[in-house]
Write an enzyme that holds these catalytic residues in place. Sequence first.
Site, short mmCIF file in Angstrom:
data_model
loop_
_atom_site.label_atom_id
_atom_site.label_comp_id
_atom_site.label_asym_id
_atom_site.label_seq_id
_atom_site.Cartn_x
_atom_site.Cartn_y
_atom_site.Cartn_z
N HIS A 61 0.81 -1.23 0.00
CA HIS A 61 0.00 0.00 0.00
C HIS A 61 0.84 1.28 0.00
CE1 HIS A 61 -3.57 -2.40 0.57
NE2 HIS A 61 -3.02 -2.97 1.62
N SER A 110 -3.85 -7.43 -1.20
CA SER A 110 -4.73 -6.58 -0.42
C SER A 110 -5.32 -5.48 -1.30
CB SER A 110 -3.95 -5.95 0.74
OG SER A 110 -4.76 -5.05 1.48
N GLU A 137 -6.75 0.90 -5.12
CA GLU A 137 -5.51 0.18 -5.44
C GLU A 137 -5.58 -1.24 -4.94
OE1 GLU A 137 -3.07 -0.80 -3.06
OE2 GLU A 137 -3.75 0.23 -1.28
#
Length: 224
Positions: A61, A110, A137
């Site tokens: 992330h 994720s 994302e």
Amino acid sequence: MPVKVLPLEAVQLKLDDGAAGSFVGYASTFGNVDSYGDTILKGAYEATLKQYGMPKMFFNHDKYAVPIGKWISAVEDDYGLLMTGEFTPGNTMAEQLRAALKHGTVEGISIGYVLTKDDYQETPTGRIITKVSRLIESSLVTFPADSFAKVDLASVKSCADEIAQVATIREFETLLRDVGGFSKAAAQALSARAKTLFTARDAGDQGEERFKTEVLARLERMAS
């Protein structure tokens, strides 16, 4: 921006050994209760993919880094959201991740997403998510589980005004899950510790500001 993490056994990630460095995996599954207490239904990603197109691809992330590749396909089937990605040739991090996937040392995938209050229904056991307003994302991640100690404090601070408007423990718990990316268990634990703040909350603007400051201070201590 909340995140959801799936371990590789749930992701069913498959790496193409060709020169393109492509891979396929499920970024989200349907109809199952996840570690956040949420159940995502088929069709939840249809609108966001149509309106915004493919999400960005990062590692852990890190949205301030150069993307490690690009998603070239995202399709919902009966199992979940099946995504196909390609690593960027010449990107050092992408090359390292490709090797890590082959060796099995990167453990999950994720998604980072946005929900509105109309996107889900609250139940006694968790949320039923019928729509994801935006899939921002989808990252490859080292650890296939959320971490209570590594909550994104920047995202919590950016919503400080929302914190000041919370009126109940349940609303506070929901805010932690939606804004801070806490799991259901972590949000409940922090909410229990925050009960004293709600009890001592004064009326008026000065009391509201004190409440907000104390909550953010406690979050900072827990994340340090």
